[in-house]
Structure formats: structure tokens, C-alpha cells
Design an enzyme around this catalytic site. Structure first.
Site, mmCIF file in Angstrom:
data_model
loop_
_atom_site.group_PDB
_atom_site.id
_atom_site.type_symbol
_atom_site.label_atom_id
_atom_site.label_comp_id
_atom_site.label_asym_id
_atom_site.label_seq_id
_atom_site.Cartn_x
_atom_site.Cartn_y
_atom_site.Cartn_z
ATOM 1 N N LYS A 1 -8.311 0.373 -53.100
ATOM 2 C CA LYS A 1 -8.893 1.707 -53.312
ATOM 3 C C LYS A 1 -8.725 2.562 -52.062
ATOM 4 O O LYS A 1 -8.732 2.068 -50.953
ATOM 5 C CB LYS A 1 -10.376 1.569 -53.664
ATOM 6 C CG LYS A 1 -10.535 0.915 -55.018
ATOM 7 C CD LYS A 1 -11.935 1.018 -55.563
ATOM 8 C CE LYS A 1 -11.980 0.393 -56.946
ATOM 9 N NZ LYS A 1 -11.582 -1.044 -56.947
ATOM 10 N N GLY A 2 -8.576 3.847 -52.268
ATOM 11 C CA GLY A 2 -8.487 4.764 -51.131
ATOM 12 C C GLY A 2 -7.062 5.162 -50.785
ATOM 13 O O GLY A 2 -6.832 5.895 -49.841
ATOM 14 N N CYS A 3 -6.086 4.666 -51.553
ATOM 15 C CA CYS A 3 -4.703 5.073 -51.318
ATOM 16 C C CYS A 3 -4.316 6.147 -52.332
ATOM 17 O O CYS A 3 -4.746 6.107 -53.476
ATOM 18 C CB CYS A 3 -3.751 3.900 -51.479
ATOM 19 S SG CYS A 3 -4.124 2.526 -50.383
ATOM 20 N N GLN A 4 -3.483 7.094 -51.898
ATOM 21 C CA GLN A 4 -2.993 8.140 -52.799
ATOM 22 C C GLN A 4 -2.061 7.538 -53.835
ATOM 23 O O GLN A 4 -2.183 7.786 -55.014
ATOM 24 C CB GLN A 4 -2.228 9.191 -52.000
ATOM 25 C CG GLN A 4 -3.124 10.207 -51.346
ATOM 26 C CD GLN A 4 -3.200 11.484 -52.144
ATOM 27 O OE1 GLN A 4 -2.177 12.010 -52.542
ATOM 28 N NE2 GLN A 4 -4.396 11.971 -52.396
ATOM 29 N N SER A 5 -1.133 6.723 -53.328
ATOM 30 C CA SER A 5 -0.258 6.016 -54.253
ATOM 31 C C SER A 5 -0.929 4.681 -54.570
ATOM 32 O O SER A 5 -1.834 4.254 -53.871
ATOM 33 C CB SER A 5 1.096 5.790 -53.600
ATOM 34 O OG SER A 5 0.915 5.301 -52.288
#
Ligand SMILES: Cc1ncc(COP(=O)(O)O)c(C=O)c1O
Lengths: 408, 137
Positions: B50-54
Site C-alpha cells: 500500500k502507498g505506491c502509485q503503481s
């Protein structure tokens, strides 16, 4: 006006990034600040600063004149009356204000419907969802076709005796297509439905006249037309604004305040509680003058048309590139291009373009339902302003091709 | 110098060879492409960081107190970054990973050269690897 002349009004365009000239193609997110607009902000902040309306002293009068003068300038620009212009902090605030105040006005009843275009920005979706949740309203989604065009025959079919409001952007921040607002207004009005237009992306590209469009509400942000952030406008037909309940309570929005019951000021002041953006609102005036000039300047308009023609042609020749918002005629699109490339992630492209000096937007662009509609997790968007040159457009496509080669 | 320190130094030196960030990206892209294939059936939400754009998936297996990572992402530069992390920490003991400060990431300038959203994603990747290690100490 030549490109050099217009660029000289935007000092930030001279910046370099990683030693390369900045090629700023994220104008749909926010434009560069106009020097005259910032100068106005400085002038009123440093020389005529005072709170509005409340005091009799000289400075309060000057500040009030600047602020109310700006309201008149916006009204004149939009072809509206000053009483129809509410200042807010941005498009988002304008739409939230409207959603709340309409909801409390008694104009919407449980079981009523709101139609929202599939291509709307989250700002024109979520306030209505919140309202629908509070008031038990139903939201119906107005679809766009494969090319991104709003389906007006669907609109005609969807309108029912329970439909009270239709929400569409004049220009979608993803598709860049110009919705035929006038036609949509006449379809809605024939069915007894109000029309609220999100003008955030349109104002920079089209000469907007709200009477000509015949919409009931129109919202936009100052920061997308070269002025300062934290300023927005909500236009509403006066007869409608009069029926709307207040949004926030506080100073200046009242008529009399009694423990036994408070009465409210007439629009627009009813919707402007508390100390307003007394520096930012006057700074909108030079930006509007400049905007009017750019939208009537042959040389600048021709430049924009050339950029649009170049990109419509060039982008679609890139193998695997899918353009969203394909116009039947170039005049139906502003110079804003969102696309995806098969097998290449939009974030990777944006990251590499950044290192080449090109600022573009990537991701969902605050339009997740539209991403779902096209079956993508995100897109890349290049959005142009009159100060962008054809050379920059060429540099962008050259850089894009290099980035694709690196990534494939 | 421990084996882990050597592995980190090797990455720092490798990165220092490139002057231009574009070349560093090219290197990361290569690393991303070399990453071992990640089974589609492992692309589940519980493996998503969690917390990644991709989207980034991380799959951890533990054998004899050592951690083995597999990962994937739909963005290739992100994939390169996670590949770099895996390259350093794969097959090391949970205790050793948990005790590490991951500061070599700063030494190669990765954090400040990613956009804030990407840097946030990097922080999430590091946090996930550390959490997996701590859970298995
Ligand atoms: C179509 C559209 N609507 C609404 C908004 C929200 O504007 P703001 O963030 O200025 O409130 C934007 C800005 O991104 C937009 O493009």
C-alpha cells in the site's frame, strides 16, 4: 502577441529543471502565474489592506472597492450580474457550496435524481454523492462514447420527472472535448432540470458567456487562468441563488443575528461567511483582462491551433498509443491530450519525461470512473497554454518517443 | 565488512558510475526487466504494497530463518527499484534485515530523485520488507 511577448509575462517559464529548460505542459492542473496578477496581489496586500465592508475607515473602503470591483469584473466577463457572482476558494469549494445549499433549499426531495457525466472530475462527483447520501437522492451516470463524446441521446432518455439537476463539465480535464453546453441546457430545461457546469478547464480556452450558454450554475478556479490559488467563482442565476440556503455561517453573511433567530443577507454575500480572500480576489482582475486578450489574439490562437493539429496527428502515429477524447473536428477539443501506451506504464513515462525537463501529469487525474470506463489504471496528460510554443510540442513528442524506446 | 555491507556498497558504486539520472533510470529499467517472473496467481491484494502509485506486489518466503523475496510491479522503474532492494536483501536472515537501516537508498540519491509520490512508494516498499523481517526474527 508573439510567443516571446507572452512568455515574458510569466517569469517561471525561464526556470530550468535538471539543467534543462522547463517545458511546462501541466497547465490543466494549474497555469503559471501572470506577473500582473501577482503584482496586484502585492499592491493590495502592501498598500490597501483592510477587512471588507465592516469599517468606515479609508483603507476598508479601498479594500472593499478592490474586492467588489473584482466581482463586477467577473460578472462583466461572464455576461452576468454582480449579484450572481459568489467568491469561493476554488471550483471544488464552489461545487460543495452549491451541493450543500441546494440540498438545504427544499428544491431537492428524497427520491429525486441528479445526472452526472461519466467524465466528471471527482470535484463534480463526490459533493453530489455526499448530498445524495444525506438527502436520499439517486445519481444517474451520463455515459460518454468510445471517443469520449457525451451521449446526448442518452441524456434525453435518462431525464425523468424526478431529475432536478444535471452536472457536466464544459471541458473534461481528461478528454479535453468541449461539451455542447447550450444544447445540453436546452435539453435539461425542456425537462424541468437545472444545469450546473464545471468550467474549471473551459475558462482558459473558451470565451465564456453564461447567458449565451444558458446554464444555471457555473464554477471555475482562478489558479487555472493565471491568477492566484485559493480563489474560485460560483455563478448562479440570481432567482436560484435567492432560493438557496446558506452554506457556512459567520460574519458578513447575515442580515440580523438574534438568539431568537437569525436572518441572512441576500446573495452573493449570503454565501461568503467570514474574512474573504481579500488579496487573491483583486488579483483575478488583471488575469481576466489578460485572458480576454489571449482569447482574441490571432497570433496566439493560430499557435494553439497549430499545436493541436500537430499533436492530433503526431500522437496518433505513435505505435500503441491510445488517445482519449478524439474529436470529430479539431474545434471540438482544446489543446489537452490524455493517452496511454500499450505495454508502458504512465508513471514511468512521466518520470522519464520529467528528467528531460517536460512536466506532464500522470495517473487517474481525479477521474477514476472515467479511467474505469476506458479500462486503464491511469493516463498521461499534456495540457497546453497560450505561452507554449510549437517547438515545445515537438520537444515533447520527441522526448516521449525516446522515453517509449527506453521503456519497451 | 559484512556481506550485506558489501552488497550495499556494490549498489552505491554501480549507481555512482552514471552521471545522468536518465542513465540511472536506464539501469533501473534493465534491473526491472531482469526480475524473475512473478506468478499471476500471486498478484493478490494481500501481497500488494500500500502507498505506491503503481501497483507493487511482494511475496516473501522463509526458509531456515532466511527471507526470500519475489516481487512485481506494473511500472518498470518501480520494478527496477524493488529488484534492487531484493538484490541486496534476498537470502539474508530476518535478524540481519530487521537490524539494517536501509540508508544506502539515500546514498544513491534514490529518494530525492523520485517524485514525492514515488518516494512514498519506496518508503512503503522498505517498510514492508522490514516488517516481514521483524515478523520472522
Ligand atoms: C474539470 C475540473 N473540475 C474541478 C477541478 C477542481 O478544481 P480546484 O482544485 O481548483 O478546486 C479541476 C481541477 O483539477 C478540474 O479540472
Amino acid at each position: 502577441m508573439t510567443i516571446e511577448q507572452i512568455r515574458s509575462k510569466f517569469p517561471q517559464l525561464q526556470e530550468t529543471v535538471y539543467g534543462k529548460p522547463l517545458v511546462y505542459l501541466d497547465n490543466a492542473a494549474t497555469t503559471m502565474r501572470l506577473d500582473a496578477s501577482v503584482a496586484k496581489w502585492n499592491e493590495v496586500s502592501l498598500h490597501t489592506n483592510a477587512n471588507l465592508h465592516r469599517a468606515v475607515h479609508r483603507m476598508a473602503n479601498l479594500a472593499t472597492e478592490e474586492y467588489e470591483g473584482a466581482r463586477k469584473a467577473v460578472a462583466d466577463y461572464l455576461g452576468a450580474d454582480s449579484r450572481e457572482i459568489v467568491f469561493t476558494s476554488g471550483t471544488t469549494a464552489s461545487l460543495n457550496l452549491l451541493a450543500f445549499s441546494l440540498g438545504e433549499s427544499g428544491l431537492l426531495k428524497e427520491g429525486d435524481e441528479i445526472i452526472i457525466a461519466e467524465s466528471e472530475h471527482h470535484s463534480d462527483i463526490v459533493p453530489w454523492q455526499l448530498l445524495a447520501g444525506r438527502k436520499g437522492l439517486n445519481i444517474k451516470v451520463l455515459p460518454v462514447d468510445e471517443n469520449g463524446k457525451t451521449d446526448l441521446s442518452a441524456l434525453k432518455r435518462m431525464l425523468s420527472s424526478r431529475t432536478r439537476l444535471c452536472c457536466v463539465a464544459q471541458v473534461s480535464n481528461v478528454l479535453g472535448l468541449v461539451n455542447p453546453v447550450k444544447e445540453i441546457a436546452s435539453i435539461c430545461h425542456a425537462a424541468g432540470c437545472l444545469l450546473c457546469v464545471d468550467g474549471a478547464q473551459a475558462v482558459a480556452h473558451l470565451r465564456v458567456d453564461v447567458r449565451e450558454l444558458d446554464c444555471d450554475f457555473y464554477a471555475f478556479s482562478a489558479h487555472k487562468i493565471y491568477a492566484t490559488p485559493g480563489v474560485g467563482v460560483l455563478y448562479g442565476r440570481f432567482s436560484l441563488l435567492q432560493q438557496l440556503a446558506p452554506w457556512q455561517g459567520g460574519g458578513e453573511m447575515i442580515e440580523t443575528v438574534k438568539w431568537g433567530g437569525t436572518t441572512f443577507a441576500q446573495p452573493p454575500h449570503r454565501f461568503e461567511a467570514g474574512t474573504q480572500n481579500i488579496s487573491g480576489v483583486p488579483a483575478l482582475v488583471p488575469a481576466l483582462e489578460f485572458l480576454k486578450e489571449t482569447l482574441a489574439d490571432k497570433e496566439l490562437l493560430e499557435n494553439q491551433e497549430n499545436i493541436k493539429a500537430f499533436l492530433l496527428d503526431e500522437l496518433q502515429q505513435i505505435p500503441g498509443l491510445r488517445l482519449y477524447g478524439v474529436p470529430e473536428d479539431p474545434s471540438e477539443k482544446v489543446s489537452l491530450f490524455s493517452f496511454s501506451i500499450d505495454g508502458v506504464h504512465h508513471e514511468d513515462l512521466a518520470l522519464i519525461l520529467d528528467k528531460m525537463g517536460v512536466a506532464v501529469r500522470s495517473g487517474q487525474m481525479c477521474a477514476e470512473p472515467l479511467m474505469d470506463r476506458f479500462g486503464v489504471t491511469g493516463m498521461l496528460r499534456a495540457s497546453f497554454a497560450p505561452y507554449n510554443s510549437l517547438q515545445e510540442a515537438q520537444y515533447f513528442t520527441d522526448s516521449l518517443k525516446k522515453a517509449i524506446t527506453m521503456l519497451k | 565488512m559484512s556481506d550485506l555491507e558489501q552488497a550495499k556498497r556494490a549498489v552505491v558504486e554501480e549507481f555512482a558510475m552514471f552521471d545522468e539520472w536518465l542513465d540511472k533510470y536506464e539501469y533501473l529499467i534493465e534491473l526491472g526487466k531482469q526480475l524473475e517472473e512473478f506468478p499471476v496467481e500471486h498478484k493478490t491484494d494481500d501481497r500488494l504494497i500500500k502507498g505506491c502509485q503503481s501497483r507493487v506486489w511482494l511475496d516473501t518466503t522463509v526458509r531456515d530463518g532466511k527471507l526470500y523475496f519475489k516481487a512485481d510491479s506494473d511500472a518498470i522503474i518501480t520494478k527496477g527499484i524493488i529488484s534492487l532492494l531484493i538484490g541486496v536483501y534476498n537470502g539474508r536472515s530476518a535478524a540481519e534485515i530487521a537490524a539494517d537501516d536501509f540508508s544506502f537508498v539515500d546514498a544513491i540519491g534514490l529518494r530525492e530523485n523520485l517524485s514525492p509520490t514515488r518516494a512514498g512508494g519506496l518508503a512503503s516498499m522498505i517498510a514492508t520488507i522490514r516488517r516481514e523481517a521483524e515478523a520472522n526474527v
